[in-house]
Design a protein around this motif. Sequence first.
Motif, PDB file in Angstrom:
ATOM      1  N   LYS A   1     -68.432 -57.239 -29.325  1.00 49.95           N
ATOM      2  CA  LYS A   1     -67.533 -58.369 -29.571  1.00 49.95           C
ATOM      3  C   LYS A   1     -66.527 -58.497 -28.433  1.00 49.95           C
ATOM      4  N   VAL A   2     -66.234 -59.740 -28.081  1.00 48.66           N
ATOM      5  CA  VAL A   2     -65.294 -60.036 -27.004  1.00 48.66           C
ATOM      6  C   VAL A   2     -64.209 -60.954 -27.549  1.00 48.66           C
ATOM      7  N   TRP A   3     -62.934 -60.526 -27.427  1.00 47.39           N
ATOM      8  CA  TRP A   3     -61.798 -61.365 -27.799  1.00 47.39           C
ATOM      9  C   TRP A   3     -60.976 -61.668 -26.554  1.00 47.39           C
ATOM     10  N   GLU A   4     -60.617 -62.929 -26.419  1.00 46.63           N
ATOM     11  CA  GLU A   4     -59.725 -63.349 -25.329  1.00 46.63           C
ATOM     12  C   GLU A   4     -58.894 -64.508 -25.847  1.00 46.63           C
ATOM     13  N   LYS A   5     -57.634 -64.582 -25.459  1.00 44.56           N
ATOM     14  CA  LYS A   5     -56.711 -65.542 -26.050  1.00 44.56           C
ATOM     15  C   LYS A   5     -57.142 -66.991 -25.842  1.00 44.56           C
ATOM     16  N   SER A   6     -57.899 -67.273 -24.772  1.00 51.47           N
ATOM     17  CA  SER A   6     -58.362 -68.649 -24.552  1.00 51.47           C
ATOM     18  C   SER A   6     -59.552 -69.004 -25.439  1.00 51.47           C
ATOM     19  N   GLY A   7     -60.214 -68.000 -26.033  1.00 49.74           N
ATOM     20  CA  GLY A   7     -61.308 -68.251 -26.964  1.00 49.74           C
ATOM     21  C   GLY A   7     -62.594 -68.737 -26.352  1.00 49.74           C
ATOM     22  N   TYR A   8     -62.883 -68.364 -25.105  1.00 48.60           N
ATOM     23  CA  TYR A   8     -64.107 -68.841 -24.474  1.00 48.60           C
ATOM     24  C   TYR A   8     -65.325 -68.124 -25.066  1.00 48.60           C
ATOM     25  N   ASN A   9     -66.497 -68.725 -24.876  1.00 46.22           N
ATOM     26  CA  ASN A   9     -67.767 -68.150 -25.330  1.00 46.22           C
ATOM     27  C   ASN A   9     -68.316 -67.214 -24.257  1.00 46.22           C
ATOM     28  N   THR A  10     -68.939 -66.147 -24.702  1.00 46.27           N
ATOM     29  CA  THR A  10     -69.524 -65.187 -23.776  1.00 46.27           C
ATOM     30  C   THR A  10     -71.010 -65.013 -24.058  1.00 46.27           C
ATOM     31  N   VAL A  11     -71.721 -64.573 -23.036  1.00 42.09           N
ATOM     32  CA  VAL A  11     -73.145 -64.264 -23.150  1.00 42.09           C
ATOM     33  C   VAL A  11     -73.305 -62.769 -22.929  1.00 42.09           C
ATOM     34  N   GLU A  12     -73.903 -62.075 -23.908  1.00 40.79           N
ATOM     35  CA  GLU A  12     -74.093 -60.633 -23.816  1.00 40.79           C
ATOM     36  C   GLU A  12     -75.567 -60.311 -23.592  1.00 40.79           C
ATOM     37  N   TRP A  13     -75.809 -59.415 -22.665  1.00 39.31           N
ATOM     38  CA  TRP A  13     -77.164 -58.949 -22.352  1.00 39.31           C
ATOM     39  C   TRP A  13     -77.193 -57.431 -22.553  1.00 39.31           C
ATOM     40  N   VAL A  14     -78.161 -56.960 -23.341  1.00 45.93           N
ATOM     41  CA  VAL A  14     -78.293 -55.533 -23.635  1.00 45.93           C
ATOM     42  C   VAL A  14     -79.696 -55.076 -23.244  1.00 45.93           C
ATOM     43  N   ARG A  15     -79.757 -54.011 -22.469  1.00 41.42           N
ATOM     44  CA  ARG A  15     -81.046 -53.447 -22.057  1.00 41.42           C
ATOM     45  C   ARG A  15     -81.051 -51.942 -22.345  1.00 41.42           C
ATOM     46  N   TYR A  16     -82.260 -51.437 -22.603  1.00 41.60           N
ATOM     47  CA  TYR A  16     -82.444 -50.007 -22.826  1.00 41.60           C
ATOM     48  C   TYR A  16     -83.502 -49.500 -21.852  1.00 41.60           C
ATOM     49  N   ILE A  17     -83.336 -48.263 -21.408  1.00 43.64           N
ATOM     50  CA  ILE A  17     -84.376 -47.645 -20.575  1.00 43.64           C
ATOM     51  C   ILE A  17     -84.309 -46.135 -20.751  1.00 43.64           C
ATOM     52  N   THR A  18     -85.480 -45.523 -20.903  1.00 42.37           N
ATOM     53  CA  THR A  18     -85.597 -44.069 -21.016  1.00 42.37           C
ATOM     54  C   THR A  18     -86.451 -43.571 -19.866  1.00 42.37           C
ATOM     55  N   LYS A  19     -85.973 -42.540 -19.208  1.00 45.13           N
ATOM     56  CA  LYS A  19     -86.725 -41.958 -18.089  1.00 45.13           C
ATOM     57  C   LYS A  19     -86.796 -40.453 -18.256  1.00 45.13           C
ATOM     58  N   ALA A  20     -87.652 -39.852 -17.460  1.00 47.04           N
ATOM     59  CA  ALA A  20     -87.835 -38.402 -17.547  1.00 47.04           C
ATOM     60  C   ALA A  20     -86.738 -37.693 -16.782  1.00 47.04           C
ATOM     61  N   GLY A  21     -86.177 -36.666 -17.412  1.00 48.83           N
ATOM     62  CA  GLY A  21     -85.276 -35.771 -16.703  1.00 48.83           C
ATOM     63  C   GLY A  21     -86.089 -34.584 -16.224  1.00 48.83           C
ATOM     64  N   SER A  22     -85.907 -33.436 -16.860  1.00 45.43           N
ATOM     65  CA  SER A  22     -86.759 -32.283 -16.629  1.00 45.43           C
ATOM     66  C   SER A  22     -87.765 -32.219 -17.780  1.00 45.43           C
ATOM     67  N   TYR A  23     -88.904 -32.852 -17.580  1.00 49.55           N
ATOM     68  CA  TYR A  23     -89.919 -33.009 -18.632  1.00 49.55           C
ATOM     69  C   TYR A  23     -91.083 -32.090 -18.272  1.00 49.55           C
ATOM     70  N   GLU A  24     -91.146 -30.904 -18.891  1.00 48.07           N
ATOM     71  CA  GLU A  24     -92.110 -29.877 -18.492  1.00 48.07           C
ATOM     72  C   GLU A  24     -92.894 -29.377 -19.692  1.00 48.07           C
ATOM     73  N   ILE A  25     -94.173 -29.131 -19.456  1.00 45.31           N
ATOM     74  CA  ILE A  25     -95.071 -28.608 -20.489  1.00 45.31           C
ATOM     75  C   ILE A  25     -95.799 -27.390 -19.913  1.00 45.31           C
ATOM     76  N   ARG A  26     -95.624 -26.271 -20.549  1.00 45.48           N
ATOM     77  CA  ARG A  26     -96.311 -25.065 -20.090  1.00 45.48           C
ATOM     78  C   ARG A  26     -97.795 -25.146 -20.384  1.00 45.48           C
ATOM     79  N   CYS A  27     -98.579 -24.572 -19.486  1.00 49.93           N
ATOM     80  CA  CYS A  27    -100.048 -24.629 -19.642  1.00 49.93           C
ATOM     81  C   CYS A  27    -100.667 -23.247 -19.640  1.00 49.93           C
TER      82      CYS A  27
END
Length: 438
Positions: free
Chosen positions: A412-438
């Motif tokens: 939520k965005v509040w501002e005294k002038s009351g303008y409209n806002t556009v919100e963009w939300v993105r998610y991303i998951t990446k590998a950190g230390s991703y190890e599998i013993r063999c």
Amino acid sequence: MPVAASAVYFLNLRGDVLINRLYRDDVGGNMVDAFRTHIMQTKELGTCPVRQIGGCSFFYMRISNVYIVIVVSTNANVACAFKFVVEAVALFKSYFGGAFDEDAIRNNFVLIYELLDEIMDFGYPQNLSAEILKLYITQEGVRSPFSSKPADKPVPNATLQVTGAVGWRREGLVYKKNEVFLDIVESVNLLMSSKGSVLRCDVTGKILMKCFLSGMPDLKLGLNDKIGLEKESQLKSRPTKSGKTIELDDVTFHQCVNLTRFNSEKTVSFVPPDGEFELMKYRITEGVNLPFKVLPTIKELGRTRMEVNVKVKSTFIEKLFALGVVVKIPVPKQTAKTSFTVTSGRAKYNASIDSLVWKIRKFPGQTEATLSAEVELISTMTEKKSWTRPPIQMEFQVPMFTASGLRVRFLKVWEKSGYNTVEWVRYITKAGSYEIRC
């Protein structure tokens, strides 16, 4: 524990005092003589930046041809002391036109003493924001003739800045289109045994924001964290339908976040800086959704052959896909020849890292891919040690997926002038230390 500095000294390379400021009376005036005798003259300046002499500790740092020495008589936070020095030097440079050396100090005695009185009170660090300090310490420093940096113009409305202390955002910002970009970036760290049991697993994440908002807006961010939802239901006196909730183990906020409100209401409220910044960092150890499962089977057939079979399964939903998937399967150093069969992507042997590198450009959700390889080895008489079998490593990025299950419930965005806002939300998951013993 804060710094609690007893004195601050500025010395040149000969040990002469350029400027000193005593903040407490628990140290004597001969502290600088002790620093010269026991540290400078013994040529031990480069060994350790923290030394204890008698009942006092000396924290020192060399900037150009100047030593800045902080003297403390009690137990103090060393990291905080050096952070203070770095921020103070950046402040002095903003006043001196980008230069900080012996000449700049000699040319700006009065200004430095005035700044030292503002940035430290009774040995405790105070506000070191150049934007705020320039509003009421308007004296300009004597600029170095070698500095080409233009002088910063003071921002108007000093009273609001001093009382409100919003040093990370200036007034008067105007945008034709008011937008907020929010990115949740997570790194998955995994160590799995050869039998498929999870030995170690956690998620480290950060919330990055890019704000292009006019005026002085107040933002409120709601997440599906368990403590925040429980607090919200208590305030509203009714149960909340939240779906899956998560527990944040460690949280670190940007300085713009109202910590008092977070402690009482468990809501992230803040006046954002202009542009891009990191709002918060967190870590999660429970309820992690692993994006990939790896099932390896490696058989050593005598001393000259190996069979490698690796199956990779994606566990996220079908609508999503992973990008840049790389599976590194280690093989012995004496590998001579390899042959592959893969159901997706391409594989090759990389001799520089002693691994089979399997790359898949795009990996859809709820699918699996397999690699089968035959490895021929060179039989050597000197190789007596058995192969240690290093773990398999993975690299990947999965857009619009969070391994922790963290979700933005509202922004939520509040501002005294009351303008409209556009919100963009993105998610991303990446590998950190991703190890599998063999």
